[in-house]
Design an enzyme around this catalytic site. Structure first.
Site, PDB file in Angstrom:
ATOM      1  N   PRO A   9       4.804  12.524  30.260  1.00  0.00           N
ATOM      2  CA  PRO A   9       4.274  13.651  29.497  1.00  0.00           C
ATOM      3  C   PRO A   9       3.321  13.264  28.366  1.00  0.00           C
ATOM      4  O   PRO A   9       3.525  12.260  27.681  1.00  0.00           O
ATOM      5  CB  PRO A   9       5.522  14.324  28.923  1.00  0.00           C
ATOM      6  CG  PRO A   9       6.598  13.314  29.016  1.00  0.00           C
ATOM      7  CD  PRO A   9       6.274  12.454  30.198  1.00  0.00           C
ATOM      8  N   ASN A  10       2.299  14.080  28.251  1.00  0.00           N
ATOM      9  CA  ASN A  10       1.285  14.009  27.193  1.00  0.00           C
ATOM     10  C   ASN A  10       0.281  12.875  27.369  1.00  0.00           C
ATOM     11  O   ASN A  10      -0.696  12.788  26.616  1.00  0.00           O
ATOM     12  CB  ASN A  10       1.943  13.929  25.786  1.00  0.00           C
ATOM     13  CG  ASN A  10       2.861  15.105  25.531  1.00  0.00           C
ATOM     14  OD1 ASN A  10       2.437  16.246  25.663  1.00  0.00           O
ATOM     15  ND2 ASN A  10       4.113  14.838  25.214  1.00  0.00           N
ATOM     16  N   ARG A  17      -5.226  12.561  21.955  1.00  0.00           N
ATOM     17  CA  ARG A  17      -3.886  12.634  21.381  1.00  0.00           C
ATOM     18  C   ARG A  17      -3.668  11.505  20.372  1.00  0.00           C
ATOM     19  O   ARG A  17      -3.743  10.323  20.729  1.00  0.00           O
ATOM     20  CB  ARG A  17      -2.882  12.478  22.524  1.00  0.00           C
ATOM     21  CG  ARG A  17      -1.462  12.346  22.065  1.00  0.00           C
ATOM     22  CD  ARG A  17      -0.559  11.841  23.172  1.00  0.00           C
ATOM     23  NE  ARG A  17       0.799  11.822  22.707  1.00  0.00           N
ATOM     24  CZ  ARG A  17       1.791  11.182  23.314  1.00  0.00           C
ATOM     25  NH1 ARG A  17       1.577  10.525  24.428  1.00  0.00           N
ATOM     26  NH2 ARG A  17       2.996  11.200  22.800  1.00  0.00           N
ATOM     27  N   TYR A  22      -2.714   5.892  19.881  1.00  0.00           N
ATOM     28  CA  TYR A  22      -2.928   5.672  21.314  1.00  0.00           C
ATOM     29  C   TYR A  22      -4.371   5.334  21.695  1.00  0.00           C
ATOM     30  O   TYR A  22      -4.649   5.108  22.874  1.00  0.00           O
ATOM     31  CB  TYR A  22      -2.458   6.915  22.092  1.00  0.00           C
ATOM     32  CG  TYR A  22      -0.987   7.205  21.916  1.00  0.00           C
ATOM     33  CD1 TYR A  22      -0.024   6.340  22.424  1.00  0.00           C
ATOM     34  CD2 TYR A  22      -0.551   8.335  21.216  1.00  0.00           C
ATOM     35  CE1 TYR A  22       1.332   6.584  22.253  1.00  0.00           C
ATOM     36  CE2 TYR A  22       0.807   8.597  21.042  1.00  0.00           C
ATOM     37  CZ  TYR A  22       1.738   7.717  21.556  1.00  0.00           C
ATOM     38  OH  TYR A  22       3.079   7.961  21.384  1.00  0.00           O
ATOM     39  N   ASN A  71       4.929   4.384  32.755  1.00  0.00           N
ATOM     40  CA  ASN A  71       5.019   4.785  31.348  1.00  0.00           C
ATOM     41  C   ASN A  71       5.634   6.178  31.355  1.00  0.00           C
ATOM     42  O   ASN A  71       4.936   7.174  31.573  1.00  0.00           O
ATOM     43  CB  ASN A  71       3.645   4.796  30.677  1.00  0.00           C
ATOM     44  CG  ASN A  71       3.751   5.067  29.179  1.00  0.00           C
ATOM     45  OD1 ASN A  71       4.797   5.491  28.701  1.00  0.00           O
ATOM     46  ND2 ASN A  71       2.667   4.821  28.445  1.00  0.00           N
ATOM     47  N   ALA A  74       7.769  10.131  26.562  1.00  0.00           N
ATOM     48  CA  ALA A  74       8.951  10.600  25.828  1.00  0.00           C
ATOM     49  C   ALA A  74      10.215  10.593  26.693  1.00  0.00           C
ATOM     50  O   ALA A  74      11.331  10.415  26.167  1.00  0.00           O
ATOM     51  CB  ALA A  74       8.694  12.000  25.280  1.00  0.00           C
ATOM     52  N   GLU A  95       8.042  -1.380  33.123  1.00  0.00           N
ATOM     53  CA  GLU A  95       7.930  -0.330  32.103  1.00  0.00           C
ATOM     54  C   GLU A  95       6.830  -0.723  31.121  1.00  0.00           C
ATOM     55  O   GLU A  95       6.779  -1.891  30.700  1.00  0.00           O
ATOM     56  CB  GLU A  95       9.278  -0.228  31.370  1.00  0.00           C
ATOM     57  CG  GLU A  95       9.285   0.732  30.192  1.00  0.00           C
ATOM     58  CD  GLU A  95      10.626   0.726  29.445  1.00  0.00           C
ATOM     59  OE1 GLU A  95      11.548  -0.041  29.837  1.00  0.00           O
ATOM     60  OE2 GLU A  95      10.731   1.464  28.458  1.00  0.00           O
ATOM     61  N   HIS A  97       4.524   0.586  27.505  1.00  0.00           N
ATOM     62  CA  HIS A  97       4.250   1.526  26.413  1.00  0.00           C
ATOM     63  C   HIS A  97       3.023   1.046  25.654  1.00  0.00           C
ATOM     64  O   HIS A  97       2.938  -0.145  25.300  1.00  0.00           O
ATOM     65  CB  HIS A  97       5.433   1.635  25.450  1.00  0.00           C
ATOM     66  CG  HIS A  97       6.649   2.158  26.123  1.00  0.00           C
ATOM     67  ND1 HIS A  97       6.766   3.472  26.503  1.00  0.00           N
ATOM     68  CD2 HIS A  97       7.764   1.532  26.564  1.00  0.00           C
ATOM     69  CE1 HIS A  97       7.917   3.635  27.136  1.00  0.00           C
ATOM     70  NE2 HIS A  97       8.543   2.466  27.189  1.00  0.00           N
ATOM     71  N   ARG A 104       8.356   1.935  15.645  1.00  0.00           N
ATOM     72  CA  ARG A 104       8.254   3.361  15.348  1.00  0.00           C
ATOM     73  C   ARG A 104       9.658   3.949  15.073  1.00  0.00           C
ATOM     74  O   ARG A 104      10.571   3.204  14.739  1.00  0.00           O
ATOM     75  CB  ARG A 104       7.530   4.057  16.508  1.00  0.00           C
ATOM     76  CG  ARG A 104       6.112   3.497  16.700  1.00  0.00           C
ATOM     77  CD  ARG A 104       5.373   4.166  17.839  1.00  0.00           C
ATOM     78  NE  ARG A 104       5.123   5.573  17.560  1.00  0.00           N
ATOM     79  CZ  ARG A 104       4.670   6.438  18.477  1.00  0.00           C
ATOM     80  NH1 ARG A 104       4.422   6.033  19.717  1.00  0.00           N
ATOM     81  NH2 ARG A 104       4.450   7.689  18.152  1.00  0.00           N
TER      82      ARG A 104
END
Ligand code: DQA
Length: 139
Positions: A9-10, A17, A22, A71, A74, A95, A97, A104
């Protein structure tokens, strides 16, 4: 070699964004440059904002691709279903990111993906996808 990239998502809004976190490039732009660097690899790319569609895509490519770069965005931090889907398929998942999730908020330090993944790349911006490709090539 066939490599599947799955984004959650996103990530369709990369480039606009939160560019401070990012970056300024859309994923589609980045994906085009990645394909040019690896002519011999057959890539496919899927993005969804819907958890079940990400699980369906893992099932769809998880018995035919040589590697999956995921990825889950969320959903990384919430989705038992995506974690279970990785256990269900044959293809290894790396995986990734873009941001350093460990630098964070605390809720980003938990991943339902990592225990089931072959490996993890975090915090190198969009280059994490290329690094994941390299790790499949090095195998
Ligand atoms: C992300 C990190 C996640 O915590 C976040 O929810 C995202 C993107 C990353 O690539 O840095 O959407 O997966």
């Amino acid at each position: 070699m066939k490599i599947s990239i799955i984004n959650g998502p996103n990530l369709n809004l990369l480039g606009t964004r939160e560019p401070g976190i990012y970056g300024n490039h859309s994923f589609v732009e980045y994906f085009e440059s990645l394909k040019k660097q690896y002519h011999s690899i057959e890539f496919d790319y899927f993005q969804s904002n819907i958890e079940g569609e990400l699980i369906d895509q893992l099932h769809a490519v998880g018995f035919s691709s040589d590697g999956i770069i995921l990825n889950a965005a969320a959903y990384t931090h919430t989705s038992v279903g995506i974690g279970d889907a990785i256990k269900t398929i044959d293809t290894g998942v790396i995986e990734v990111h873009i941001s350093n999730t460990f630098a964070r908020e605390d809720f980003r330090h938990t991943s339902y993906i990592t225990p089931n993944a072959k490996g993890l790349m975090v915090g190198f911006g969009l280059d994490v996808y290329r690094l994941a490709v390299e790790s499949f090539l090095a195998k």
